[in-house]
Design a protein around this motif. Structure first.
Motif, mmCIF file in Angstrom:
data_model
loop_
_atom_site.group_PDB
_atom_site.id
_atom_site.type_symbol
_atom_site.label_atom_id
_atom_site.label_comp_id
_atom_site.label_asym_id
_atom_site.label_seq_id
_atom_site.Cartn_x
_atom_site.Cartn_y
_atom_site.Cartn_z
ATOM 1 N N ARG A 161 0.919 -1.033 0.077
ATOM 2 C CA ARG A 161 -0.030 -0.056 -0.224
ATOM 3 C C ARG A 161 0.971 1.257 0.051
ATOM 4 N NH1 ARG A 161 -2.942 -4.047 -0.636
ATOM 5 N NH2 ARG A 161 -5.082 -4.007 -0.037
ATOM 6 N N GLY A 162 0.225 2.406 -0.462
ATOM 7 C CA GLY A 162 0.941 3.529 -0.723
ATOM 8 C C GLY A 162 0.696 4.420 0.559
ATOM 9 N N THR A 163 1.617 5.165 1.243
ATOM 10 C CA THR A 163 1.361 5.950 2.260
ATOM 11 C C THR A 163 1.616 7.398 1.942
ATOM 12 O OG1 THR A 163 3.845 5.670 2.977
ATOM 13 C CG2 THR A 163 2.082 3.885 3.841
ATOM 14 N N GLY A 164 2.174 7.887 0.728
ATOM 15 C CA GLY A 164 2.421 9.058 0.392
ATOM 16 C C GLY A 164 1.257 9.783 0.029
ATOM 17 N N PRO A 165 1.455 11.040 -0.727
ATOM 18 C CA PRO A 165 0.069 11.832 -1.206
ATOM 19 C C PRO A 165 -0.340 11.104 -2.001
ATOM 20 C CG PRO A 165 2.343 13.175 -1.063
ATOM 21 C CD PRO A 165 2.535 11.693 -0.667
ATOM 22 N N ASN A 166 -1.686 11.081 -2.029
ATOM 23 C CA ASN A 166 -2.654 10.405 -3.122
ATOM 24 C C ASN A 166 -2.503 8.933 -3.173
ATOM 25 O OD1 ASN A 166 -4.771 10.529 -4.806
ATOM 26 N ND2 ASN A 166 -3.567 11.321 -6.332
ATOM 27 N N GLY A 167 -1.797 8.377 -2.244
ATOM 28 C CA GLY A 167 -1.678 6.699 -2.401
ATOM 29 C C GLY A 167 -0.192 6.443 -2.876
ATOM 30 N N MET A 168 0.503 7.279 -2.995
ATOM 31 C CA MET A 168 1.910 7.036 -3.742
ATOM 32 C C MET A 168 2.731 5.998 -2.651
ATOM 33 S SD MET A 168 1.599 8.361 -6.505
ATOM 34 C CE MET A 168 3.273 8.094 -7.463
ATOM 35 N N VAL A 169 3.253 5.190 -3.420
ATOM 36 C CA VAL A 169 4.006 4.024 -2.667
ATOM 37 C C VAL A 169 5.481 4.696 -2.402
ATOM 38 C CG1 VAL A 169 5.097 1.910 -2.929
ATOM 39 C CG2 VAL A 169 2.885 2.003 -3.807
ATOM 40 N N ILE A 170 5.996 4.694 -1.279
ATOM 41 C CA ILE A 170 7.058 5.135 -0.779
ATOM 42 C C ILE A 170 8.078 4.011 -0.479
ATOM 43 C CG2 ILE A 170 8.202 6.722 1.045
ATOM 44 C CD1 ILE A 170 5.967 8.152 -0.471
ATOM 45 N N GLY A 171 9.350 4.175 -1.149
ATOM 46 C CA GLY A 171 10.297 3.041 -0.804
ATOM 47 C C GLY A 171 10.055 2.194 -2.010
ATOM 48 N N ALA A 172 10.446 0.810 -1.759
ATOM 49 C CA ALA A 172 10.406 -0.233 -2.785
ATOM 50 C C ALA A 172 8.937 -0.685 -2.993
ATOM 51 C CB ALA A 172 11.278 -1.654 -2.452
ATOM 52 N N ALA A 173 8.557 -0.627 -4.398
ATOM 53 C CA ALA A 173 7.166 -0.840 -4.752
ATOM 54 C C ALA A 173 7.186 -1.998 -5.302
ATOM 55 C CB ALA A 173 6.772 0.287 -5.938
ATOM 56 N N ASP A 174 6.093 -2.955 -5.101
ATOM 57 C CA ASP A 174 5.835 -4.165 -5.784
ATOM 58 C C ASP A 174 5.658 -3.628 -7.104
ATOM 59 O OD1 ASP A 174 5.575 -5.276 -3.291
ATOM 60 O OD2 ASP A 174 3.479 -5.495 -3.312
ATOM 61 N N TYR A 175 5.867 -4.645 -8.197
ATOM 62 C CA TYR A 175 6.010 -4.326 -9.359
ATOM 63 C C TYR A 175 5.429 -5.770 -10.414
ATOM 64 C CZ TYR A 175 10.401 -7.176 -9.560
ATOM 65 O OH TYR A 175 11.508 -8.046 -9.340
ATOM 66 N N MET A 176 5.061 -5.411 -11.727
ATOM 67 C CA MET A 176 4.993 -6.454 -12.476
ATOM 68 C C MET A 176 6.217 -7.012 -13.135
ATOM 69 S SD MET A 176 1.356 -4.824 -14.676
ATOM 70 C CE MET A 176 2.134 -3.409 -15.191
ATOM 71 N N GLN A 177 6.550 -8.146 -12.796
ATOM 72 C CA GLN A 177 7.792 -8.857 -13.046
ATOM 73 C C GLN A 177 7.583 -9.175 -14.688
ATOM 74 O OE1 GLN A 177 8.672 -12.228 -11.038
ATOM 75 N NE2 GLN A 177 10.934 -11.764 -11.347
ATOM 76 N N THR A 178 6.568 -10.111 -14.972
ATOM 77 C CA THR A 178 6.308 -10.037 -16.113
ATOM 78 C C THR A 178 4.699 -9.955 -16.410
ATOM 79 O OG1 THR A 178 6.013 -12.479 -16.047
ATOM 80 C CG2 THR A 178 8.202 -11.822 -16.773
ATOM 81 N N VAL A 179 4.200 -9.477 -17.903
ATOM 82 C CA VAL A 179 2.920 -9.511 -18.224
ATOM 83 C C VAL A 179 2.838 -10.314 -19.468
ATOM 84 C CG1 VAL A 179 1.106 -7.967 -18.785
ATOM 85 C CG2 VAL A 179 2.872 -7.323 -17.097
ATOM 86 N N THR A 180 2.041 -11.405 -19.743
ATOM 87 C CA THR A 180 2.080 -12.196 -20.802
ATOM 88 C C THR A 180 0.600 -12.169 -21.198
ATOM 89 O OG1 THR A 180 3.660 -13.776 -19.677
ATOM 90 C CG2 THR A 180 2.309 -14.773 -21.555
ATOM 91 N N VAL A 181 0.347 -11.926 -22.606
ATOM 92 C CA VAL A 181 -0.957 -12.091 -23.172
ATOM 93 C C VAL A 181 -1.356 -13.497 -23.300
ATOM 94 C CG1 VAL A 181 -2.180 -11.486 -25.424
ATOM 95 C CG2 VAL A 181 -0.192 -10.105 -24.368
ATOM 96 N N THR A 182 -2.469 -13.815 -23.088
ATOM 97 C CA THR A 182 -3.022 -15.294 -22.968
ATOM 98 C C THR A 182 -3.855 -15.503 -24.140
ATOM 99 O OG1 THR A 182 -4.591 -14.783 -21.617
ATOM 100 C CG2 THR A 182 -2.461 -15.677 -20.779
ATOM 101 N N GLU A 183 -4.096 -16.340 -24.904
ATOM 102 C CA GLU A 183 -5.054 -16.506 -26.039
ATOM 103 C C GLU A 183 -6.278 -17.210 -25.547
ATOM 104 O OE1 GLU A 183 -4.645 -15.173 -28.978
ATOM 105 O OE2 GLU A 183 -2.629 -14.285 -28.323
#
Length: 183
Positions: A161-183
Motif C-alpha cells: 500500500r501507498g502511504t504518500g500523498p494520493n496513495g503514492m508508494v514510498i520506498g520499494a514498490a511491488d511490480y509487474m515482473q512479467t506480463v504475458t498475453v494469453t489466448e
C-alpha cells in the motif's frame, strides 16, 4: 481529437486479433500470478493497447506506484515506472502511442475490475491501468473498464500500500515482473 481517434482506430484495426487475457507475475511484498480476462467487446481500443504493450514487453518491470487501501492498485506507467530506476515521476507518464478516446460502458466497478487510468480529460487513457480492491461505483461511466481479475485476487490484495500523498508508494514498490498475453 477526431483525427487522433481515427488514427488510433486504424492502427488498432491493423493489429493482430485481440487476446483473451493477461497473466501478470507480481513481485515484491506481493508474490504470485494474477490472471485477467480482458473485455474486448466492452473496450476494444483499450484492450488492443494493453495487449500491444504487453506483447512488446513494455509492462515488464513496471511498479504499482499508487496503491490506496480499500480502493485500488495503479500501475502501467511504461515511461517513468520501471522498477530499479528512478520512479519519482511514476504516474505522470505513458507510452509513446497516442492517447485513446474513452470507451465508457455500463460494467460496474466491482472488486477485481480493471480500469484504465487517465487525467481529467476522459480521452487521455494511454498505458496506465488499475485493479479495484473493493467496489468503486463512483467511477461507473467515468473510466473505461478493460477487464476483470479471474484468478489471483489474493495476490492483488497483498500489493504494498501507498502511504504518500494520493496513495503514492514510498520506498520499494511491488511490480509487474512479467506480463504475458494469453489466448
Amino acid at each position: 481529437m477526431w483525427r487522433e481517434a481515427a488514427a488510433v482506430a486504424l492502427t488498432l484495426a491493423a493489429s493482430p486479433a485481440l487476446a483473451k487475457g493477461l497473466e501478470i507475475t507480481i513481485a515484491g511484498e506481493a508474490n504470485g500470478t494474477v490472471t485477467i480476462d480482458l473485455l474486448e467487446d466492452v473496450a476494444p481500443l483499450h484492450v488492443a493497447r494493453i495487449t500491444e504493450l504487453a506483447a512488446e514487453g513494455a509492462y515488464d518491470g513496471v511498479v504499482f506506484h499508487r496503491v490506496i487501501d480499500g480502493f485500488m492498485a495503479q500501475t502501467g506507467d511504461v515511461q517513468y515506472g520501471k522498477s530499479g530506476g528512478d520512479v519519482q515521476f511514476a504516474g505522470r507518464g505513458g507510452s509513446d502511442k497516442p492517447d485513446l478516446p474513452a470507451e465508457f460502458s455500463d460494467v460496474p466497478y466491482d472488486r477485481g475490475i480493471v480500469g484504465m487510468a487517465r487525467s481529467q480529460n476522459p480521452n487521455s487513457a494511454n498505458s496506465q491501468f488499475f485493479i479495484m480492491f473493493d467496489e468503486g461505483y463512483f467511477l461507473n461511466g467515468q473510466y473505461t473498464v478493460v477487464g476483470r481479475v479471474t484468478d489471483g485476487m489474493d495476490v492483488v490484495d497483498a500489493i504494498k500500500r501507498g502511504t504518500g500523498p494520493n496513495g503514492m508508494v514510498i520506498g520499494a514498490a511491488d511490480y509487474m515482473q512479467t506480463v504475458t498475453v494469453t489466448e
